[in-house]
Design a protein around this motif. Structure first.
Motif, mmCIF file in Angstrom:
data_model
loop_
_atom_site.group_PDB
_atom_site.id
_atom_site.type_symbol
_atom_site.label_atom_id
_atom_site.label_comp_id
_atom_site.label_asym_id
_atom_site.label_seq_id
_atom_site.Cartn_x
_atom_site.Cartn_y
_atom_site.Cartn_z
ATOM 1 N N VAL A 142 1.700 27.200 45.483
ATOM 2 C CA VAL A 142 0.452 27.523 44.792
ATOM 3 C C VAL A 142 0.680 27.490 43.284
ATOM 4 C CG1 VAL A 142 -1.282 29.317 44.398
ATOM 5 C CG2 VAL A 142 -0.414 28.885 46.714
ATOM 6 N N LYS A 143 -0.283 26.948 42.564
ATOM 7 C CA LYS A 143 -0.143 26.842 41.117
ATOM 8 C C LYS A 143 -1.232 27.631 40.403
ATOM 9 C CE LYS A 143 2.254 22.390 40.932
ATOM 10 N NZ LYS A 143 2.309 21.054 40.280
ATOM 11 N N MET B 227 3.047 33.303 44.820
ATOM 12 C CA MET B 227 2.947 32.382 45.945
ATOM 13 C C MET B 227 3.818 31.153 45.691
ATOM 14 S SD MET B 227 -1.136 32.612 46.813
ATOM 15 C CE MET B 227 -1.997 34.181 46.875
ATOM 16 N N LEU C 17 -6.574 34.126 51.029
ATOM 17 C CA LEU C 17 -6.620 32.927 51.850
ATOM 18 C C LEU C 17 -7.292 33.219 53.184
ATOM 19 C CD1 LEU C 17 -2.953 31.733 51.197
ATOM 20 C CD2 LEU C 17 -5.031 31.023 49.991
ATOM 21 N N ASP D 65 -8.297 26.564 41.770
ATOM 22 C CA ASP D 65 -8.290 25.281 42.461
ATOM 23 C C ASP D 65 -8.854 24.182 41.577
ATOM 24 O OD1 ASP D 65 -7.113 25.930 44.893
ATOM 25 O OD2 ASP D 65 -8.978 26.692 45.723
ATOM 26 N N HIS E 48 -4.693 31.789 38.837
ATOM 27 C CA HIS E 48 -4.914 31.133 40.125
ATOM 28 C C HIS E 48 -6.236 30.370 40.108
ATOM 29 C CE1 HIS E 48 -2.131 34.434 41.295
ATOM 30 N NE2 HIS E 48 -1.670 33.530 42.130
#
Length: 551
Positions: free
Chosen positions: A375-376, A370, A192, A279, A277
């Protein structure tokens, strides 16, 4: 048999008499559909398209005579294309930098799913692969380092470094191992922001070579899905962190000075809709954006070697691989599809589930590392209830401040259906685990009931992946299997081939087929631009089993 269609070809090529004349043996011209496709698949040799008696044929033999004026032949030369090797795709600098065969690498799959066997199998083929160090304790990572370095003393490999905001001690100890054992390429993922650990690794490898140029020993491949994070890796290390490292005696003043002249990463992997992980970004939008950012930063800093930008996430077929490369990716990265291979550190049950997956058989679920941040990651939902159960745990975490606040009925259901143990027992196991891994986690939780609840829930989230890897009997319904849509696309592609069965899937075979398939499709696209119209059947590259020791 049906010959190639000649529709639009003559109109496009115009006056064929002005073209060089093909000189060769007519007996080697193929007119049969399968024979023509074999000629096209012969990527190591040129392809000549000729027309004889009104029918188009193809040959790899012969040559073109540029001095064709006045000559007569019984065949008409339409066009020719040169050899096109998979090694020609992507950025040649990537090949030189890592001493690899293809602009192709396999990304790290955590908990050793990207296993020593997988990394070694690819390394022996001179293909870069990243060991899945995320989630492993330092002792396990050290064992993997020794195994891989012994097997690949002169071949490429790299190790993953995952950002661990809740376990910085693990991140630090991992970096110390990489420096101790001279791991010269790290795949940094899930960051991040830049941490002192990744900066230390990068800057500690800087020096001046005999040509009075900056030598970068420790290479970084940063996997990102956000522009703001990409920007940090594309710029030099933050001055504040560099100064702190100098004060701690971890780097020299010279290295600190050199750090201002090189980017934090050599390569940026644009991670689109991937397994684990993610987005869930669309590659066709994200990749051009990051390429433009790279160009702007290159203009600002004028690095001697511009940062390469690769693409990962959603790549599971030759079409998707070629699409990424044609959009400007310097290299491609595969992940989910390798998890179903023989060498992957996953159980046979998991591999069979992956080999049956469709593109829609995936969902998002809370991530163990996380969890508190919400967080997915993307997982397989077919054949497992992990995704739904993990989401239930996160809902409880959001709604209550401690285990004690959870209603009795809900707690009993947790203990019976998900944990299969009393939550007090789970807490004792959690204490034992973190005492060995990161004792500060327990210290922080002792006076923070909500933190304690998170660690208890992470017991399930963490072990569910381990159960999947080792094939824990009786826990199949709880397997956490990281998976993206590329897995379903791959399964559809190989459906009628030898790769349909997970027991036949070698990770090196998949790499070769994806790259050869990409080169083949690129060759067809070049022909299309020259006016050669091919039937749809030619546009399918089917993986055929390679002969032993011949790829």
């Amino acid at each position: 048999m049906h010959p190639i269609s000649t529709k639009h070809t003559i109109t496009f090529l115009g006056n064929h008499s002005q073209n060089p004349i093909w000189i060769g043996n007519n007996d080697f011209i193929a007119f049969d559909t399968e024979e023509i496709k074999a000629k096209l698949l012969n990527l190591e040799n040129p392809c000549y398209f000729i027309k004889q008696s009104g029918i188009i044929g193809v040959t790899n033999e012969g040559y073109l005579d540029e001095n064709s004026n006045g000559k007569f032949t019984e065949v008409e030369t339409l066009t020719a294309i040169p050899p096109l090797l998979p090694q020609q795709l992507g950025d040649a600098n990537f090949l030189d930098c890592y001493n690899v065969k293809y602009t192709y690498m396999t990304g790290a799959m955590a908990n050793g799913i990207a296993s020593e066997e997988l990394v070694i199998a690819l390394g022996k083929e001179n293909i870069l692969s990243s060991f899945g160090a995320a989630g492993l304790v330092p002792e396990r990572i050290e064992k993997a380092i020794k195994t891989i370095q012994q097997a690949l003393p002169h071949h490429p490999y790299c190790f993953n470094l995952i950002h661990s905001p809740s376990e910085l001690a693990i991140e630090k100890s991992t970096i110390n191992l990489y420096i101790k054992y001279s791991i010269n390429t790290v795949e940094a993922s899930a960051f991040l922001d830049l941490t002192p650990n990744i900066v230390y690794y990068r800057v500690a490898g800087l020096s001046i070579n005999s040509s009075n140029e900056i030598a970068i020993k420790n290479k970084v491949i940063a996997k990102i899905s956000r522009r703001e994070v990409a920007s940090k890796f594309m710029q030099p290390a933050p001055e504040k962190i560099v100064k702190e490292l100098v004060n701690q005696g971890l780097i020299t003043e010279l290295q600190a000075k050199l750090a201002s002249q090189v980017p934090m990463a050599d390569d940026i992997t644009v991670e689109a809709d991937s397994g684990g992980h993610t987005d869930n970004r669309p590659l066709v939008c994200l990749l051009p954006s990051i390429l433009a950012l790279r160009d702007a930063i290159q203009t600002q800093y004028s690095y001697k070697t511009p940062i390469r930008v690769g693409a990962g996430g959603g790549i599971g077929t030759p079409q998707s691989a070629l699409g990424a490369l044609m959009m400007g990716a310097a290299y491609i990265v595969t992940g989910s599809i390798n998890q179903s291979c023989l060498e992957a550190g996953a159980s046979e049950h998991t591999k069979r589930l992956l080999a049956q997956a469709e593109m829609t058989d995936i969902m998002m679920a809370p991530a163990a590392d996380m969890f508190e941040m919400g967080v997915k990651l993307q997982v397989l939902k077919r054949g497992t209830m992990f995704g739904m159960r993990a989401q239930k745990l996160y809902e409880l975490y959001q709604n209550y401040n401690s285990i004690e606040e959870i209603p009795k009925i809900a707690r009993e259901k947790l203990e019976k259906q998900i944990f299969r143990k009393n939550l007090d027992e789970i807490w004792q196991e959690t204490i034992t685990y973190f005492t060995q891994r990161d004792p500060q986690q327990i210290t922080r939780a002792e006076n923070n009931p909500k933190r304690k609840m998170a660690l208890i829930f992470r017991w399930y989230l963490g072990l569910s992946s381990q159960w999947s890897n080792i094939g824990e009997e009786g826990r199949e319904i709880d397997y956490q299997i990281w998976c993206g849509a590329s897995m379903g696309a791959f399964n559809n592609w190989v459906k009628n081939s030898y790769l349909a069965e997970s027991s036949n899937r070698k990770v090196s075979d998949i790499a070769h087929h994806l790259m050869r398939g990409s080169a083949y499709l690129y060759r067809l696209q070049n022909l299309k631009l020259q006016g050669i119209i091919l039937p749809a059947t030619y546009w399918h590259y089917y993986p055929i089993k390679f002969k032993e020791n011949h790829i």
